[in-house]
Design a protein around this motif. Structure first.
Motif, mmCIF file in Angstrom:
data_model
loop_
_atom_site.group_PDB
_atom_site.id
_atom_site.type_symbol
_atom_site.label_atom_id
_atom_site.label_comp_id
_atom_site.label_asym_id
_atom_site.label_seq_id
_atom_site.Cartn_x
_atom_site.Cartn_y
_atom_site.Cartn_z
ATOM 1 N N TYR A 83 10.019 61.003 -33.367
ATOM 2 C CA TYR A 83 10.068 61.839 -34.288
ATOM 3 C C TYR A 83 11.565 62.185 -35.014
ATOM 4 C CZ TYR A 83 8.476 66.075 -37.070
ATOM 5 O OH TYR A 83 8.570 66.598 -38.230
ATOM 6 N N ALA A 84 12.243 62.178 -34.412
ATOM 7 C CA ALA A 84 13.829 62.365 -34.931
ATOM 8 C C ALA A 84 14.206 61.073 -35.826
ATOM 9 C CB ALA A 84 14.845 62.563 -33.800
ATOM 10 N N PHE A 85 13.793 60.019 -35.441
ATOM 11 C CA PHE A 85 14.201 58.999 -36.249
ATOM 12 C C PHE A 85 13.654 58.866 -37.389
ATOM 13 C CE2 PHE A 85 15.137 56.029 -32.126
ATOM 14 C CZ PHE A 85 16.334 56.828 -31.566
ATOM 15 N N ASN A 86 12.262 59.051 -37.241
ATOM 16 C CA ASN A 86 11.431 59.067 -38.517
ATOM 17 C C ASN A 86 11.886 60.088 -39.405
ATOM 18 O OD1 ASN A 86 9.002 57.847 -39.648
ATOM 19 N ND2 ASN A 86 8.164 59.989 -39.754
ATOM 20 N N ASP A 87 12.214 61.313 -39.044
ATOM 21 C CA ASP A 87 12.603 62.496 -40.071
ATOM 22 C C ASP A 87 13.729 61.972 -40.481
ATOM 23 O OD1 ASP A 87 12.019 65.402 -40.475
ATOM 24 O OD2 ASP A 87 14.309 64.990 -40.369
ATOM 25 N N TYR A 88 14.879 61.461 -39.735
ATOM 26 C CA TYR A 88 16.093 60.975 -40.331
ATOM 27 C C TYR A 88 15.830 59.798 -41.515
ATOM 28 C CZ TYR A 88 20.469 58.424 -41.126
ATOM 29 O OH TYR A 88 21.767 58.167 -41.742
ATOM 30 N N PHE A 89 14.980 58.839 -41.087
ATOM 31 C CA PHE A 89 14.408 57.684 -42.058
ATOM 32 C C PHE A 89 13.917 58.316 -43.365
ATOM 33 C CE2 PHE A 89 10.595 54.959 -43.134
ATOM 34 C CZ PHE A 89 11.259 54.028 -43.383
ATOM 35 N N ILE A 90 12.839 59.527 -43.301
ATOM 36 C CA ILE A 90 12.536 59.815 -44.558
ATOM 37 C C ILE A 90 13.371 60.520 -45.353
ATOM 38 C CG2 ILE A 90 10.671 61.383 -45.439
ATOM 39 C CD1 ILE A 90 9.110 58.913 -44.307
ATOM 40 N N ARG A 91 14.216 61.285 -44.718
ATOM 41 C CA ARG A 91 15.346 62.057 -45.449
ATOM 42 C C ARG A 91 15.985 61.167 -46.058
ATOM 43 N NH1 ARG A 91 15.541 67.547 -44.454
ATOM 44 N NH2 ARG A 91 13.877 68.372 -42.842
ATOM 45 N N ASN A 92 16.276 60.065 -45.589
ATOM 46 C CA ASN A 92 17.293 59.164 -46.371
ATOM 47 C C ASN A 92 16.557 57.953 -47.155
ATOM 48 O OD1 ASN A 92 20.314 59.390 -45.179
ATOM 49 N ND2 ASN A 92 18.919 60.075 -43.659
ATOM 50 N N GLY A 93 15.338 58.500 -47.627
ATOM 51 C CA GLY A 93 14.721 57.659 -48.903
ATOM 52 C C GLY A 93 13.965 56.702 -48.157
ATOM 53 N N GLY A 94 13.939 56.499 -46.957
ATOM 54 C CA GLY A 94 12.734 55.477 -46.356
ATOM 55 C C GLY A 94 13.549 54.052 -46.374
ATOM 56 N N ALA A 95 14.893 54.126 -46.303
ATOM 57 C CA ALA A 95 15.488 52.710 -46.513
ATOM 58 C C ALA A 95 15.439 51.990 -45.227
ATOM 59 C CB ALA A 95 17.093 52.924 -46.878
ATOM 60 N N SER A 131 6.762 66.104 -48.843
ATOM 61 C CA SER A 131 5.809 67.059 -48.836
ATOM 62 C C SER A 131 6.226 68.487 -48.308
ATOM 63 C CB SER A 131 4.469 66.724 -48.391
ATOM 64 O OG SER A 131 3.389 67.740 -48.200
ATOM 65 N N SER A 132 5.850 69.579 -48.854
ATOM 66 C CA SER A 132 6.151 70.594 -48.568
ATOM 67 C C SER A 132 5.384 71.157 -47.303
ATOM 68 C CB SER A 132 6.147 71.774 -49.482
ATOM 69 O OG SER A 132 4.915 71.892 -50.010
ATOM 70 N N ALA A 133 3.948 70.600 -47.015
ATOM 71 C CA ALA A 133 3.230 70.811 -46.066
ATOM 72 C C ALA A 133 3.801 70.424 -44.730
ATOM 73 C CB ALA A 133 2.024 70.129 -46.392
ATOM 74 N N VAL A 134 4.717 69.101 -44.662
ATOM 75 C CA VAL A 134 5.557 68.606 -43.540
ATOM 76 C C VAL A 134 6.581 69.336 -43.175
ATOM 77 C CG1 VAL A 134 6.460 66.603 -42.429
ATOM 78 C CG2 VAL A 134 4.443 66.338 -44.291
ATOM 79 N N TYR A 135 7.645 69.710 -44.231
ATOM 80 C CA TYR A 135 8.506 70.255 -43.752
ATOM 81 C C TYR A 135 8.719 71.847 -44.001
ATOM 82 C CZ TYR A 135 10.218 65.656 -42.843
ATOM 83 O OH TYR A 135 10.423 64.447 -42.557
ATOM 84 N N GLY A 136 7.930 72.438 -44.877
ATOM 85 C CA GLY A 136 7.852 73.847 -45.111
ATOM 86 C C GLY A 136 8.777 74.090 -46.516
ATOM 87 N N SER A 137 9.599 72.923 -47.153
ATOM 88 C CA SER A 137 10.200 73.194 -48.274
ATOM 89 C C SER A 137 10.118 71.916 -48.871
ATOM 90 C CB SER A 137 11.645 74.066 -47.996
ATOM 91 O OG SER A 137 12.457 72.717 -47.186
ATOM 92 N N THR A 138 10.575 71.942 -50.110
ATOM 93 C CA THR A 138 10.409 70.540 -50.738
ATOM 94 C C THR A 138 12.109 69.897 -50.911
ATOM 95 O OG1 THR A 138 8.568 70.835 -52.273
ATOM 96 C CG2 THR A 138 10.105 69.149 -52.847
ATOM 97 N N VAL A 139 12.173 68.715 -50.448
ATOM 98 C CA VAL A 139 13.665 68.037 -50.489
ATOM 99 C C VAL A 139 13.542 66.888 -51.267
ATOM 100 C CG1 VAL A 139 15.166 67.127 -48.895
ATOM 101 C CG2 VAL A 139 13.680 68.978 -48.145
ATOM 102 N N GLY A 140 14.314 66.725 -52.534
ATOM 103 C CA GLY A 140 14.242 65.597 -53.177
ATOM 104 C C GLY A 140 15.067 64.691 -52.459
ATOM 105 N N LEU A 141 14.344 63.300 -52.603
ATOM 106 C CA LEU A 141 15.074 62.169 -51.868
ATOM 107 C C LEU A 141 14.690 60.941 -52.969
ATOM 108 C CD1 LEU A 141 13.127 62.439 -48.445
ATOM 109 C CD2 LEU A 141 15.678 62.610 -49.006
ATOM 110 N N GLY A 142 15.560 60.067 -52.814
ATOM 111 C CA GLY A 142 15.501 58.733 -53.592
ATOM 112 C C GLY A 142 14.959 58.676 -54.775
ATOM 113 N N PRO A 143 14.472 57.512 -55.306
ATOM 114 C CA PRO A 143 13.748 57.336 -56.711
ATOM 115 C C PRO A 143 12.745 58.053 -57.054
ATOM 116 C CG PRO A 143 13.370 55.451 -55.235
ATOM 117 C CD PRO A 143 14.304 56.357 -54.336
ATOM 118 N N SER A 144 12.391 58.645 -58.219
ATOM 119 C CA SER A 144 11.329 59.369 -58.532
ATOM 120 C C SER A 144 10.017 58.463 -58.702
ATOM 121 C CB SER A 144 11.734 60.387 -59.487
ATOM 122 O OG SER A 144 12.047 59.517 -60.769
ATOM 123 N N ALA A 145 9.657 57.749 -57.881
ATOM 124 C CA ALA A 145 8.612 56.948 -58.064
ATOM 125 C C ALA A 145 7.824 56.657 -56.549
ATOM 126 C CB ALA A 145 8.809 55.337 -58.784
#
Length: 173
Positions: A83-95, A131-145
């Motif tokens: 869970y922690a790894f995946n959250d970090y991964f998503i917050r860093n644009g899925g790189a 998605s705000s449904a996952v984190y409770g708030s929207t966080v901008g990440l990476g490219p907008s595509a």
């Protein structure tokens, strides 16, 4: 008419090369949802160290794996690390580079979520937002595509189709 074996070989070669380019763009994992999870053979001590980093300096939201959280399971360090790894991964644009944790993590196309414990996937990055449904708030990440259906991947299929039509017509004429 030309040799039908040559036509079939050309079509198969085109298909294989197009598929290889598509896989390369996705870090060796086919397009679709991707998660970053703890490796099954990772040492518990290494996992705990990686969790501590991800949930601390790494900035992952680890509330779901804390007491009372939807993914809290004190006996399952693999699940907590995932869970922690995946959250970090998503917050860093899925790189792909954001899913290593000193060799204790890997990308997968198998959903690690279970019951009320749901993991956001790479598709959460659509339009540059988690998605705000996952984190409770929207966080901008990476490219907008949408990272899973980039125009260059669509062009691969257009070129494949055009190449196929060319080979067929060249052999009919």
């Amino acid at each position: 008419m030309r040799n039908p074996t040559l036509v079939i070989f050309a079509l198969l070669l085109t298909l294989v090369l197009t598929g290889a380019k598509h896989t390369e763009r996705n870090g060796g994992v086919a397009a679709g949802d991707i998660w970053c999870v703890a490796k099954n053979n990772a040492d518990d001590t290494a996992l705990q160290s990686a969790i501590d980093w991800a949930c601390g300096p790494g900035g992952a939201d680890c509330r779901p794996i804390q007491l009372g959280g939807s993914c809290y399971d004190p006996g399952d360090i693999q699940s907590h690390a995932s869970y922690a790894f995946n959250d970090y991964f998503i917050r860093n644009g899925g790189a792909e580079s954001a899913c290593d944790f000193s060799g204790t993590a890997a990308l997968t196309s198998l959903n690690p979520g279970h019951g009320s414990c749901q993991f956001p996937s790479s598709s959460s990055l659509k339009s540059g937002n988690v998605s705000s449904a996952v984190y409770g708030s929207t966080v901008g990440l990476g490219p907008s595509a949408d990272l899973n259906s980039s125009p260059s991947i669509c062009l691969d299929y257009i070129w494949f189709f055009m190449g196929t039509v060319y080979v067929i017509l060249a052999n009919l004429l």
